[in-house]
Design a protein around this motif. Structure first.
Motif, PDB file in Angstrom:
ATOM      1  N   UNK A  69       0.829  -1.208   0.000  1.00  0.00           N
ATOM      2  CA  UNK A  69       0.000   0.000   0.000  1.00  0.00           C
ATOM      3  C   UNK A  69       0.860   1.253   0.000  1.00  0.00           C
ATOM      4  N   UNK A  70       1.970   1.203   0.732  1.00  0.00           N
ATOM      5  CA  UNK A  70       2.856   2.366   0.797  1.00  0.00           C
ATOM      6  C   UNK A  70       3.467   2.687  -0.563  1.00  0.00           C
ATOM      7  N   UNK A  71       3.757   1.670  -1.353  1.00  0.00           N
ATOM      8  CA  UNK A  71       4.427   1.889  -2.638  1.00  0.00           C
ATOM      9  C   UNK A  71       3.464   2.051  -3.808  1.00  0.00           C
ATOM     10  N   UNK A  72       2.247   1.525  -3.682  1.00  0.00           N
ATOM     11  CA  UNK A  72       1.320   1.562  -4.828  1.00  0.00           C
ATOM     12  C   UNK A  72      -0.003   2.249  -4.524  1.00  0.00           C
ATOM     13  N   UNK A  73      -0.328   2.400  -3.242  1.00  0.00           N
ATOM     14  CA  UNK A  73      -1.614   2.979  -2.877  1.00  0.00           C
ATOM     15  C   UNK A  73      -2.759   1.997  -2.950  1.00  0.00           C
ATOM     16  N   UNK A  74      -2.482   0.729  -3.279  1.00  0.00           N
ATOM     17  CA  UNK A  74      -3.518  -0.303  -3.388  1.00  0.00           C
ATOM     18  C   UNK A  74      -3.537  -1.114  -2.097  1.00  0.00           C
ATOM     19  N   UNK A  75      -4.725  -1.287  -1.544  1.00  0.00           N
ATOM     20  CA  UNK A  75      -4.879  -2.007  -0.287  1.00  0.00           C
ATOM     21  C   UNK A  75      -5.294  -3.449  -0.581  1.00  0.00           C
ATOM     22  N   UNK A  76      -4.387  -4.404  -0.329  1.00  0.00           N
ATOM     23  CA  UNK A  76      -4.670  -5.824  -0.528  1.00  0.00           C
ATOM     24  C   UNK A  76      -4.819  -6.513   0.816  1.00  0.00           C
ATOM     25  N   UNK A  77      -5.826  -7.366   0.922  1.00  0.00           N
ATOM     26  CA  UNK A  77      -6.077  -8.100   2.152  1.00  0.00           C
ATOM     27  C   UNK A  77      -5.733  -9.564   1.949  1.00  0.00           C
ATOM     28  N   UNK A  78      -4.995 -10.127   2.871  1.00  0.00           N
ATOM     29  CA  UNK A  78      -4.655 -11.538   2.784  1.00  0.00           C
ATOM     30  C   UNK A  78      -5.875 -12.402   3.092  1.00  0.00           C
ATOM     31  N   UNK A  79      -5.897 -13.612   2.515  1.00  0.00           N
ATOM     32  CA  UNK A  79      -6.949 -14.573   2.829  1.00  0.00           C
ATOM     33  C   UNK A  79      -6.689 -15.164   4.216  1.00  0.00           C
ATOM     34  N   UNK A  80      -7.758 -15.566   4.867  1.00  0.00           N
ATOM     35  CA  UNK A  80      -7.617 -16.211   6.177  1.00  0.00           C
ATOM     36  C   UNK A  80      -7.128 -17.638   5.996  1.00  0.00           C
ATOM     37  N   UNK A  81      -6.652 -18.247   7.077  1.00  0.00           N
ATOM     38  CA  UNK A  81      -6.162 -19.628   7.017  1.00  0.00           C
ATOM     39  C   UNK A  81      -7.253 -20.597   6.580  1.00  0.00           C
ATOM     40  N   UNK A  82      -8.482 -20.317   6.939  1.00  0.00           N
ATOM     41  CA  UNK A  82      -9.590 -21.182   6.546  1.00  0.00           C
ATOM     42  C   UNK A  82      -9.873 -21.096   5.050  1.00  0.00           C
ATOM     43  N   UNK A  83      -9.550 -19.964   4.440  1.00  0.00           N
ATOM     44  CA  UNK A  83      -9.836 -19.763   3.021  1.00  0.00           C
ATOM     45  C   UNK A  83      -8.753 -20.342   2.111  1.00  0.00           C
ATOM     46  N   UNK A  84      -7.572 -20.560   2.649  1.00  0.00           N
ATOM     47  CA  UNK A  84      -6.456 -21.019   1.808  1.00  0.00           C
ATOM     48  C   UNK A  84      -6.749 -22.357   1.126  1.00  0.00           C
ATOM     49  N   UNK A  85      -7.215 -23.392   1.832  1.00  0.00           N
ATOM     50  CA  UNK A  85      -7.491 -24.661   1.145  1.00  0.00           C
ATOM     51  C   UNK A  85      -8.531 -24.534   0.039  1.00  0.00           C
ATOM     52  N   UNK A  86      -9.504 -23.640   0.245  1.00  0.00           N
ATOM     53  CA  UNK A  86     -10.551 -23.450  -0.767  1.00  0.00           C
ATOM     54  C   UNK A  86      -9.980 -22.797  -2.019  1.00  0.00           C
ATOM     55  N   UNK A  87      -9.056 -21.855  -1.830  1.00  0.00           N
ATOM     56  CA  UNK A  87      -8.514 -21.084  -2.953  1.00  0.00           C
ATOM     57  C   UNK A  87      -7.341 -21.767  -3.656  1.00  0.00           C
ATOM     58  N   UNK A  88      -6.727 -22.758  -3.021  1.00  0.00           N
ATOM     59  CA  UNK A  88      -5.489 -23.338  -3.527  1.00  0.00           C
ATOM     60  C   UNK A  88      -5.632 -23.875  -4.956  1.00  0.00           C
ATOM     61  N   UNK A  89      -6.555 -24.818  -5.158  1.00  0.00           N
ATOM     62  CA  UNK A  89      -6.717 -25.422  -6.476  1.00  0.00           C
ATOM     63  C   UNK A  89      -7.218 -24.413  -7.491  1.00  0.00           C
ATOM     64  N   UNK A  90      -8.136 -23.529  -7.046  1.00  0.00           N
ATOM     65  CA  UNK A  90      -8.640 -22.495  -7.963  1.00  0.00           C
ATOM     66  C   UNK A  90      -7.493 -21.632  -8.472  1.00  0.00           C
TER      67      UNK A  90
END
Length: 466
Positions: A69-90
């Protein structure tokens, strides 16, 4: 089969999900790092992608959301630990297709400028590179993980495919490996094409789907030879009684072998003698896959010396370099399709009087021998042909210790069929639904020359018309 590209699926919201997952799961990011480029992303996210890639390359870790965010002004949010297995294959499935699509899109956009500059060959390279983008999912063999399974697999020859000749299989510890380059080398008129046609039929009779590329002989002539081999008739008889030939071929196609396997499909394609490259064969195979819904189990190229490198700027008169590129590209094509590959090469003038072949007798550059997995020298004489014998000399093998050894196989000059010699067949006879024991013809014919076949074909056709 790859699905068609759909660029609408990769808009800014999806690209933002890619970036969020990249800063969440470091392991998945490392797996895909090599295919990701900042220019693939939307202009508003390109800076974010560049920061992530540059930071990971320099510090070998993932930047924090605050730093981004400091370098680009874009705010990115990390996925929670519970969401990682769901997103992995996708993530793994879609990031690969996204990068491939964007690389192809950029290649098309750059195409007009390259054409204007007379660099049409660069467009071909860009498109090929785009289509070959993929994630490395095969991590090879973990040597200590399961030695029993690995050794059982080698002993049981699960990775080997029979050549259809038990005599040859025995020397090769079971046959050919998929993805390997196998070369038959012989002088002019020694029967290189006949060997390729025979092994093609052997594989078809085992239920494999074969694509036969002919750069020298016409499709009709190749087909007529195959008619003779399958129906156990001479080429003259094949043309003289077309209805009977058709009936026999139809019956053979419907007849399973001793294992209950029906013959596979065989496609014969004539390619131009001048200028055909591995990319041309790849384009045909892609179309073949689309129309048939299947990938070929085996490809046969008749023959290697007539092929050209993909890079048109390579001097074809420099045979060492030309052969190096064409053989490596053919082997890469076989590996890409995980299929069997057989081709042929010419022997030089020094081999005419020789009875023992070696690498010095291979026409052109020895570089093709360095690339090949198996190289066989075809040796025959007038006396051997009268007795119905062909000799194969092992010039190179990677999967066995047969180099320097020789084997003999039976050849019927009437039907052009090559088989194991009767004394060597027994229980290991190749599985072929239409392969009766070899019988010597009452009147041996000399080895059929291409010109003789064409003249006989023309005379018989004229006779049918009258």
């Amino acid at each position: 089969m790859r699905q068609g590209f759909d660029g609408d699926r990769f808009g800014r919201p999806v690209q933002e999900l890619f970036l969020r997952y990249m800063i969440t799961d470091a392991n998945s990011f490392v797996l895909t790092r090599s295919i990701i480029k900042p220019e693939y992303f939307d202009a508003s996210l390109r800076g974010v992608a560049r920061v992530i890639l540059d930071f990971s390359d320099q510090y070998h870790r993932i930047p924090t959301p605050d730093l981004i965010k400091a370098q680009t002004g874009v705010d990115l949010e990390r996925f929670s630990n519970d969401e990682i297995p769901v997103m992995y294959e996708w993530y793994l499935e879609n990031i690969e297709e996204f990068c491939r699509y964007k690389a192809l899109e950029l290649a098309v956009l750059e195409g007009a400028d390259l054409l204007a500059k007379g660099k049409g060959g660069d467009i071909e390279r860009l498109v090929k590179d785009a289509m070959s983008i993929s994630i490395q999912k095969d991590f090879g063999t973990d040597y200590f993980a399961n030695p029993q399974e690995r050794l059982h697999r080698m002993r049981d020859k699960n990775n080997y495919v029979s050549t259809g000749w038990a005599t040859l299989d025995e020397k090769l510890y079971g046959g050919f490996l998929r993805g390997a380059l196998n070369i038959w080398a012989g002088g002019s008129g020694s029967g290189k094409s006949i060997w390729l046609q025979n092994i093609g039929l052997n594989w078809v009779e085992m239920g494999l789907n074969v694509v036969y590329f002919t750069l020298e002989l016409a499709e009709e002539l190749v087909s007529m030879r195959l008619d003779a081999m399958l129906t156990r008739r001479s080429t003259k008889e094949v043309i003289r009684d077309i209805d009977e030939t058709a009936l026999r071929l139809a019956a053979i196609k419907k007849r399973p072998n001793e294992d209950g396997v029906y013959p596979g499909n065989l496609h014969i394609k004539k390619m131009p003698e001048a200028g055909t490259t591995a990319n041309d064969l790849r384009a045909y195979l892609m179309e073949y896959e689309i129309k048939t819904g299947k990938k070929p189990d085996a490809i046969i190229i008749d023959y290697l010396d007539l092929m050209h490198p993909n890079n048109r700027r390579i001097d074809p008169t420099n045979l060492f370099v030309k052969d190096k590129y064409t053989s490596e590209e053919m082997r890469a094509l076989a590996h890409e399709y995980n299929c069997l590959c057989a081709t042929a090469s010419q022997l030089n003038r020094q081999s005419v009087e020789a009875i023992e072949f070696d690498h010095s007798h291979i026409a052109g550059g020895v570089s093709k021998i360095n690339t090949a997995d198996n190289v066989f020298g075809i040796f025959t004489t007038a006396a051997m042909r009268e007795k119905g014998i062909y000799q194969l000399q092992f010039l190179k093998t990677r999967s066995s210790s047969a180099v320097g050894s020789k084997i003999e196989l039976a050849f019927c000059p009437t039907t052009l069929r090559i088989t194991d010699k009767p004394a060597a067949s027994g229980n290991s006879q190749p599985r072929s639904p239409s392969k009766p024991p070899i019988t010597q013809e009452a009147e041996d014919e000399p080895q059929i020359d291409v010109r003789d076949e064409i003249m006989d074909l023309m005379k018989n056709i004229q006779g049918l018309r009258t």
